[in-house]
Motif scaffolding. Sequence first.
Motif, PDB file in Angstrom:
ATOM      1  N   THR A   1       0.723  -1.150  -0.050  1.00  0.00           N
ATOM      2  CA  THR A   1       0.125  -0.036  -0.109  1.00  0.00           C
ATOM      3  C   THR A   1       0.880   1.236  -0.082  1.00  0.00           C
ATOM      4  O   THR A   1       1.892   1.325   0.750  1.00  0.00           O
ATOM      5  CB  THR A   1      -1.065  -0.036   1.150  1.00  0.00           C
ATOM      6  N   GLU A   2       0.574   2.232  -0.871  1.00  0.00           N
ATOM      7  CA  GLU A   2       1.480   3.269  -1.009  1.00  0.00           C
ATOM      8  C   GLU A   2       0.523   4.702  -1.017  1.00  0.00           C
ATOM      9  O   GLU A   2      -0.475   4.562  -1.779  1.00  0.00           O
ATOM     10  CB  GLU A   2       2.383   3.283  -2.437  1.00  0.00           C
TER      11      GLU A   2
ATOM     12  N   HIS B   1       1.427   3.418   8.791  1.00  0.00           N
ATOM     13  CA  HIS B   1       2.368   3.654   9.801  1.00  0.00           C
ATOM     14  C   HIS B   1       2.955   2.375  10.408  1.00  0.00           C
ATOM     15  O   HIS B   1       3.902   2.216  11.037  1.00  0.00           O
ATOM     16  CB  HIS B   1       1.898   4.549  10.855  1.00  0.00           C
ATOM     17  N   ASP B   2       1.828   1.040  10.543  1.00  0.00           N
ATOM     18  CA  ASP B   2       2.375  -0.157  11.059  1.00  0.00           C
ATOM     19  C   ASP B   2       2.771  -1.098  10.145  1.00  0.00           C
ATOM     20  O   ASP B   2       2.703  -2.044  10.336  1.00  0.00           O
ATOM     21  CB  ASP B   2       0.886  -0.442  11.740  1.00  0.00           C
ATOM     22  N   ASN B   3       3.044  -0.639   8.901  1.00  0.00           N
ATOM     23  CA  ASN B   3       3.764  -1.528   7.968  1.00  0.00           C
ATOM     24  C   ASN B   3       4.981  -2.137   8.595  1.00  0.00           C
ATOM     25  O   ASN B   3       5.757  -1.486   8.941  1.00  0.00           O
ATOM     26  CB  ASN B   3       4.023  -0.735   6.469  1.00  0.00           C
ATOM     27  N   PRO B   4       4.977  -3.701   8.605  1.00  0.00           N
ATOM     28  CA  PRO B   4       5.891  -4.241   9.242  1.00  0.00           C
ATOM     29  C   PRO B   4       7.249  -3.976   8.854  1.00  0.00           C
ATOM     30  O   PRO B   4       8.126  -4.174   9.502  1.00  0.00           O
ATOM     31  CB  PRO B   4       5.505  -5.628   9.354  1.00  0.00           C
TER      32      PRO B   4
END
Length: 331
Positions: A278-279, A283-286
């Motif tokens: 997703t772009e 903020h919680d992208n691992p």
Amino acid sequence: MMNTVFLDAGTLSPIQLRSDQSEQLSPKHFDIDISRLAHCCESLILFNQTDSKQRLDRCRNAQHIITNKVVINAELMDQLPQLELICVAATGYNNIDILAAKERNISVCNVAGYSTQSVVQICFQLLLQLNNHYGAVQTMLIEKGWQNHPEFVMLPKGFSQLEGKTMTIIGHGTIGKAVSKVAQAFGLKIVLAQLPERDLKDGYTPLEQALSISDFVSLHCPLTDETSKLVNQAFIDKLKPGALLINTARGGLLDEDAVAEALHNGTLAGLGCDVLSTEPPSHDNPLLSAPNVVITPHIGWASIEARQTLVNELAKNIDGFIHSKPRNIIV
């Protein structure tokens, strides 16, 4: 008058220029020459960005729409009876309802092959930063300072040469072939991996076998139902210990949770990626907090030369359509 709107022209200008709050852009906002595009259109409006609520109003009088990532769906098309052409300012066109366009006799065209060398350059930037532990070098320079070091060399972590190592390439289209050429110049051995569930082609190696001998894996395949989350736990389990993964293709090729876990536990030595699922990312992208990761914000396609070629090709697409010589037509 034939009206053309570019819904997200800001994607083609450097981010420092996009800080201007004006809804519309002019040539001064670009570091490339857009005159060819302007000259082929009787009326051209360049919008910085367009959200879903603004699309209809901005497209209402346009015969031609240019979009990079703004979605053009059937619902919108139904409200634009004058629409004749949708130009995608990119290669991928998943933001366009192609079937709906075909049913409504709206032509869709894209631009392919404009960014090959740009992507290749970013691919090897990511590889070299990871392999040479550039992050550790920068940290040591900042925190300790070479000028305070007792020796002429300040080596925070040993790095290996590329020559003689093995790179597996998944996806051997135009960009994959260009990456192979540069890799061979570095002295890398190239392995072309065959995707699972496909007949093995001459010169290709089954994916499982290829992963087991790879020092580096570089992804250049399209995102499809077949390749979605191709890099999952099973993929990682087959990798040679110490392997580095490079993704300049599509973020959806990775199971990001599995890749992040592998980076934390060391079963994947490093990741270089220019794309995320997703772009802009959440903020919680691992992957944003995983160790041994180098991320660039989807800039692989965006060298000055690539963006100039893209604009020129958009102009040719529109001019060709106007003069009944359509080119790069999807439908």
